[in-house]
Design a protein around this motif. Structure first.
Motif, mmCIF file in Angstrom:
data_model
loop_
_atom_site.group_PDB
_atom_site.id
_atom_site.type_symbol
_atom_site.label_atom_id
_atom_site.label_comp_id
_atom_site.label_asym_id
_atom_site.label_seq_id
_atom_site.Cartn_x
_atom_site.Cartn_y
_atom_site.Cartn_z
ATOM 1 N N ARG A 1 -6.577 -2.384 11.145
ATOM 2 C CA ARG A 1 -5.450 -1.799 10.776
ATOM 3 C C ARG A 1 -5.658 -0.588 10.400
ATOM 4 N NH1 ARG A 1 -4.098 -6.832 8.334
ATOM 5 N NH2 ARG A 1 -4.954 -6.142 6.392
ATOM 6 N N MET B 1 5.495 10.845 13.771
ATOM 7 C CA MET B 1 5.059 10.797 12.458
ATOM 8 C C MET B 1 6.231 9.853 11.809
ATOM 9 S SD MET B 1 3.089 14.041 11.556
ATOM 10 C CE MET B 1 2.631 13.461 9.987
ATOM 11 N N LEU B 2 7.523 10.167 12.224
ATOM 12 C CA LEU B 2 8.736 9.415 11.660
ATOM 13 C C LEU B 2 8.607 7.903 11.789
ATOM 14 C CD1 LEU B 2 11.837 11.535 12.633
ATOM 15 C CD2 LEU B 2 10.901 11.117 10.469
ATOM 16 N N HIS C 1 5.978 2.620 17.852
ATOM 17 C CA HIS C 1 4.944 3.582 17.517
ATOM 18 C C HIS C 1 3.628 3.553 18.542
ATOM 19 C CE1 HIS C 1 3.027 5.509 13.583
ATOM 20 N NE2 HIS C 1 2.837 6.177 14.881
ATOM 21 N N ARG D 1 8.813 -4.611 15.628
ATOM 22 C CA ARG D 1 9.525 -3.733 16.609
ATOM 23 C C ARG D 1 9.458 -2.154 16.545
ATOM 24 N NH1 ARG D 1 13.808 -4.236 20.384
ATOM 25 N NH2 ARG D 1 14.003 -6.220 19.829
ATOM 26 N N ARG E 1 -8.469 -6.124 8.572
ATOM 27 C CA ARG E 1 -8.350 -5.057 7.770
ATOM 28 C C ARG E 1 -8.806 -3.850 8.136
ATOM 29 N NH1 ARG E 1 -7.193 -4.175 2.373
ATOM 30 N NH2 ARG E 1 -6.729 -6.134 1.907
ATOM 31 N N ALA F 1 1.180 -6.410 5.058
ATOM 32 C CA ALA F 1 0.157 -6.895 5.740
ATOM 33 C C ALA F 1 -1.059 -7.012 4.875
ATOM 34 C CB ALA F 1 -0.258 -6.017 6.829
ATOM 35 N N ASN F 2 -0.957 -6.419 3.747
ATOM 36 C CA ASN F 2 -2.298 -6.591 2.797
ATOM 37 C C ASN F 2 -1.878 -6.889 1.255
ATOM 38 O OD1 ASN F 2 -4.186 -4.859 4.292
ATOM 39 N ND2 ASN F 2 -2.663 -3.356 4.202
ATOM 40 N N PRO F 3 -2.570 -8.271 0.966
ATOM 41 C CA PRO F 3 -2.387 -8.429 -0.561
ATOM 42 C C PRO F 3 -2.055 -7.352 -1.609
ATOM 43 C CG PRO F 3 -4.061 -9.562 0.606
ATOM 44 C CD PRO F 3 -4.129 -8.260 1.392
ATOM 45 N N GLU F 4 -2.869 -6.371 -1.737
ATOM 46 C CA GLU F 4 -2.699 -5.477 -2.674
ATOM 47 C C GLU F 4 -1.202 -4.530 -2.478
ATOM 48 O OE1 GLU F 4 -4.943 -5.180 -0.204
ATOM 49 O OE2 GLU F 4 -5.080 -3.141 0.540
ATOM 50 N N ASP F 5 -0.641 -4.778 -1.211
ATOM 51 C CA ASP F 5 0.762 -4.021 -1.363
ATOM 52 C C ASP F 5 1.750 -4.665 -1.898
ATOM 53 O OD1 ASP F 5 -0.922 -2.593 0.324
ATOM 54 O OD2 ASP F 5 -0.215 -3.060 2.329
ATOM 55 N N PHE G 1 -2.337 8.351 2.552
ATOM 56 C CA PHE G 1 -1.695 8.454 3.314
ATOM 57 C C PHE G 1 -0.873 9.612 3.236
ATOM 58 C CE2 PHE G 1 2.375 7.366 5.367
ATOM 59 C CZ PHE G 1 1.825 7.324 6.709
ATOM 60 N N ASN H 1 9.933 -8.569 23.875
ATOM 61 C CA ASN H 1 11.249 -8.241 23.166
ATOM 62 C C ASN H 1 12.326 -8.917 23.921
ATOM 63 O OD1 ASN H 1 10.364 -5.517 21.497
ATOM 64 N ND2 ASN H 1 9.586 -5.046 23.697
ATOM 65 N N ALA I 1 6.979 2.211 6.993
ATOM 66 C CA ALA I 1 7.134 2.313 5.633
ATOM 67 C C ALA I 1 8.320 1.675 4.881
ATOM 68 C CB ALA I 1 6.474 3.209 4.814
ATOM 69 N N SER J 1 5.890 6.258 11.407
ATOM 70 C CA SER J 1 5.010 5.537 10.104
ATOM 71 C C SER J 1 6.089 5.414 8.969
ATOM 72 C CB SER J 1 4.024 6.752 9.588
ATOM 73 O OG SER J 1 3.161 6.792 10.687
ATOM 74 N N ALA J 2 6.946 6.557 8.608
ATOM 75 C CA ALA J 2 8.037 6.450 7.605
ATOM 76 C C ALA J 2 8.838 5.279 7.812
ATOM 77 C CB ALA J 2 8.553 7.616 7.643
ATOM 78 N N ARG K 1 6.789 -0.979 14.972
ATOM 79 C CA ARG K 1 5.225 -1.042 15.273
ATOM 80 C C ARG K 1 4.854 -1.032 16.709
ATOM 81 N NH1 ARG K 1 1.785 -5.023 13.067
ATOM 82 N NH2 ARG K 1 -0.076 -3.565 13.346
ATOM 83 N N ARG K 2 5.504 -1.602 17.622
ATOM 84 C CA ARG K 2 5.380 -1.663 18.931
ATOM 85 C C ARG K 2 5.845 -0.286 19.521
ATOM 86 N NH1 ARG K 2 7.318 -6.997 18.773
ATOM 87 N NH2 ARG K 2 9.262 -6.325 19.516
ATOM 88 N N GLN L 1 -3.127 -0.688 -5.056
ATOM 89 C CA GLN L 1 -1.969 0.447 -4.683
ATOM 90 C C GLN L 1 -1.619 0.960 -6.035
ATOM 91 O OE1 GLN L 1 -1.284 1.539 -1.926
ATOM 92 N NE2 GLN L 1 -0.641 0.282 -0.436
ATOM 93 N N TYR M 1 -0.205 12.855 5.450
ATOM 94 C CA TYR M 1 0.939 13.132 6.256
ATOM 95 C C TYR M 1 1.685 14.290 5.745
ATOM 96 C CZ TYR M 1 5.229 10.854 8.056
ATOM 97 O OH TYR M 1 6.492 10.422 8.820
ATOM 98 N N ARG N 1 -4.176 3.897 -1.611
ATOM 99 C CA ARG N 1 -4.064 4.063 -0.217
ATOM 100 C C ARG N 1 -2.761 4.672 0.123
ATOM 101 N NH1 ARG N 1 -2.766 -1.031 2.113
ATOM 102 N NH2 ARG N 1 -1.070 -0.219 3.333
#
Lengths: 155, 155, 155
Positions: free
Chosen positions: C74, B28-29, B76, B71, C71, B45-49, C134, A46, B35, B31-32, B73-74, C127, C138, C130
């Motif tokens: 993750r 848990m917040l 979390h 940031r 993958r 991070a994923n092609p399907e997303d 999730f 950071n 997202a 994760s939100a 993710r760290r 998608q 949650y 997944r």
């Protein structure tokens, strides 16, 4: 207030509490180790963390990754991935009335294997030292899970 | 069915249940938040997303990393590394019959320190704000571990 | 030794123990999956791990990242982030005297959603498969947290 001595007098539960506390304390040491290596090697994730070492462009050179720091972080994450199942399954296993000496043997082997895993990861020792530590701990948790599911399945 | 009121009437245990639920909900917040930043900044991070944002080569440009997302993710992962020991050691500590006001003080300081840590991480506030939040929470968990091992060691 | 049958005869607690053991065992499979992909694809994070495949410069080419391995990692981390709150909140919820059928419904939906999440992540399915897995898991955890905080808050 109520007397909880029924639960806390149970020897298997007391043994679980002791070993769980020890292995969680060991896991917490990994945070301290990461912080130690970050400070001594001046490797930060950071921008605000390296403000004391320089300003602006000068500080940016400390935003990097380092083999040693990444190694500690991988060891820490591996701990987390293995100690969480041990805590959950171990707690339920302790409450399922196992034989005391069998239970203590499980806890001792797990804690020993995880400490060995950390030593093998951080030294690092040549493989298969680390793999051995990992799989022994993994096997102990699976053995407790097997006993739980065999004897007390409720679906 | 059996009456579990012996355990759930215990005030220390009830306090632990309340604070543990609060700090887990806070975790848990994260994760939100991840997202949210991934969607609004189109960083995946994923092609399907990223299929909704484009096809083939056009979609690949969204497979990247972003300072803001990393940031969160760290923060979390740091939560996970610190809340897991708190849950394990805190549960066992709650069952070991501590003084109610001492126990509640431990839980309150831990929850406050972790919320402060998250605010300091995500704003971000200059150091040593985040370090302070981290070490206060760390010290609370070690204090409970120390009490457990001192009074109830069973090896 | 004391009789713990009061706790372990409780049907909600037994159901929680069964589902928690199942979902933790599933999470442990992710470690095995990572190890499997690392070995078969020869993708390693540590120099000592690829010593059997070559010496010196020859071994360094195996120190790389791989889409498939990343993958799985993750998916594993996402499991950890979601199963830890389920274990903590679910345990406290089980002890708070919920209705048996409501509790079992919560546990079943959570376990199903997380297994679906893993399948959707590793296949990968398009998608929002997944995302669905999730958010259902949650929501189940939040529903238990809400019930706990509503009925038993102690601050």
């Amino acid at each position: 207030m109520v007397d909880l001595s029924q639960l806390t007098d149970d020897e298997v539960f007391r043994a679980f509490a002791s070993y769980a506390t020890i292995i969680l304390s060991k896991m917490m040491l990994m945070s301290a180790a990461t912080a130690f290596y970050r400070m001594t090697r001046k490797v930060f994730a950071n921008p605000e963390d390296c403000a004391t070492f320089g300003k602006g462009e000068n500080a940016k050179k400390f935003l990097r990754t380092d083999d040693r720091v990444e190694r500690v972080r991988r060891a820490h994450l591996n701990d987390l991935e293995n100690i969480v199942p041990f805590l959950g399954i171990g707690l339920l296993y302790s409450l399922s009335g196992p034989d005391l000496s069998t239970a203590v043997l499980h806890f001792r082997i797990f804690v020993g294997a995880r400490i060995y895993h950390t030593i093998a990861y951080l030294t690092p020792l040549p493989q298969p030292n680390r793999a051995l530590g990992f799989f022994v701990g993994y096997g102990v948790t699976l053995s407790m899970a097997y006993r739980l599911l065999k004897s007390r399945l409720y679906l």
